[in-house]
Motif scaffolding. Structure first.
Motif, PDB file in Angstrom:
ATOM      1  N   ILE A 170      -0.823  13.282  -4.611  1.00 14.41           N
ATOM      2  CA  ILE A 170      -0.023  12.094  -4.936  1.00 14.41           C
ATOM      3  C   ILE A 170       0.084  11.194  -3.712  1.00 14.41           C
ATOM      4  N   MET A 171       0.393  11.795  -2.572  1.00 16.38           N
ATOM      5  CA  MET A 171       0.513  11.017  -1.328  1.00 16.38           C
ATOM      6  C   MET A 171      -0.807  10.327  -0.983  1.00 16.38           C
ATOM      7  N   GLU A 172      -1.904  11.074  -1.092  1.00 16.96           N
ATOM      8  CA  GLU A 172      -3.219  10.530  -0.758  1.00 16.96           C
ATOM      9  C   GLU A 172      -3.588   9.371  -1.679  1.00 16.96           C
ATOM     10  N   ASN A 173      -3.375   9.552  -2.970  1.00 15.17           N
ATOM     11  CA  ASN A 173      -3.710   8.497  -3.930  1.00 15.17           C
ATOM     12  C   ASN A 173      -2.886   7.244  -3.704  1.00 15.17           C
ATOM     13  N   ARG A 174      -1.601   7.403  -3.496  1.00 16.41           N
ATOM     14  CA  ARG A 174      -0.748   6.227  -3.291  1.00 16.41           C
ATOM     15  C   ARG A 174      -1.090   5.512  -1.992  1.00 16.41           C
ATOM     16  N   LEU A 175      -1.288   6.275  -0.937  1.00 16.91           N
ATOM     17  CA  LEU A 175      -1.640   5.663   0.338  1.00 16.91           C
ATOM     18  C   LEU A 175      -2.965   4.911   0.233  1.00 16.91           C
ATOM     19  N   TYR A 176      -3.956   5.546  -0.357  1.00 12.87           N
ATOM     20  CA  TYR A 176      -5.281   4.936  -0.440  1.00 12.87           C
ATOM     21  C   TYR A 176      -5.302   3.735  -1.384  1.00 12.87           C
ATOM     22  N   ASN A 177      -4.765   3.913  -2.582  1.00 14.47           N
ATOM     23  CA  ASN A 177      -4.887   2.871  -3.612  1.00 14.47           C
ATOM     24  C   ASN A 177      -3.876   1.737  -3.482  1.00 14.47           C
ATOM     25  N   TYR A 178      -2.690   2.027  -2.954  1.00 13.39           N
ATOM     26  CA  TYR A 178      -1.639   1.004  -2.928  1.00 13.39           C
ATOM     27  C   TYR A 178      -1.399   0.402  -1.549  1.00 13.39           C
ATOM     28  N   ILE A 179      -1.927   1.038  -0.515  1.00 19.20           N
ATOM     29  CA  ILE A 179      -1.742   0.485   0.830  1.00 19.20           C
ATOM     30  C   ILE A 179      -3.091   0.190   1.482  1.00 19.20           C
ATOM     31  N   MET A 180      -3.921   1.216   1.613  1.00 21.83           N
ATOM     32  CA  MET A 180      -5.152   1.044   2.382  1.00 21.83           C
ATOM     33  C   MET A 180      -6.147   0.080   1.745  1.00 21.83           C
ATOM     34  N   ARG A 181      -6.456   0.295   0.492  1.00 17.33           N
ATOM     35  CA  ARG A 181      -7.458  -0.563  -0.154  1.00 17.33           C
ATOM     36  C   ARG A 181      -6.990  -2.029  -0.188  1.00 17.33           C
ATOM     37  N   PRO A 182      -5.761  -2.324  -0.638  1.00 13.91           N
ATOM     38  CA  PRO A 182      -5.322  -3.729  -0.600  1.00 13.91           C
ATOM     39  C   PRO A 182      -5.263  -4.299   0.823  1.00 13.91           C
TER      40      PRO A 182
END
Length: 144
Positions: free
Chosen positions: A47-59
């Motif tokens: 969950i942490m990895e997905n949120r960090l990657y999709n909602y912070i890093m990619r944008p």
């Protein structure tokens, strides 16, 4: 207000957000690998990895590129003939490739197909730091 300074500020905010993710995600991978046998714990890491990657890093990565391209345009396209900006762009391309590689690693961990050790993730965690150091010096000093 000065449009250039607003865009530059937005670019810096995006870059800082992106770098924070690039530095933090591999650390989560370390713990994910170390606790691989504990399903409840790895579920939380996913969950942490997905949120960090999709909602912070990619944008943040996309906004870094967008505002960077706008800054190049505002400075005039002839800036692209400067060696320092060419070096910066190449280094940012490496950061982008690294970002996408972390996405692949995230998916391997989620799918339980990961073959890499916690030590490996500790090691690759140094890559964005080195690239950041080079980028900052090239941009600030503009040696070439």
């Amino acid at each position: 207000m000065n449009l250039y300074l607003i865009i530059k500020s937005l670019h810096l905010i995006a870059v800082i957000s992106w770098m924070a993710g690039l530095l933090y995600l591999p650390r989560i991978f370390v713990y994910h690998v170390e606790y691989f046998e504990k399903k409840e714990t790895t579920d939380i890491f996913e969950i942490m990895e997905n949120r960090l990657y999709n909602y912070i890093m990619r944008p943040a990565m996309l906004f870094s590129w967008l505002f960077g391209i706008i800054l190049i345009y505002l400075n005039g396209l002839e800036i692209l003939t400067s060696l320092w900006i060419q070096i910066k762009i190449i280094l940012v391309i490496f950061l982008t490739i690294y970002n996408e590689y972390l996405g692949k690693c995230k998916n391997q961990l989620k799918n339980r197909t990961n073959r890499k050790s916690a030590k490996y993730y500790r090691f690759i965690n140094e890559a964005p730091t080195l690239l950041l150091i080079f980028i900052v010096f090239v941009v600030v000093i503009k040696p070439l």
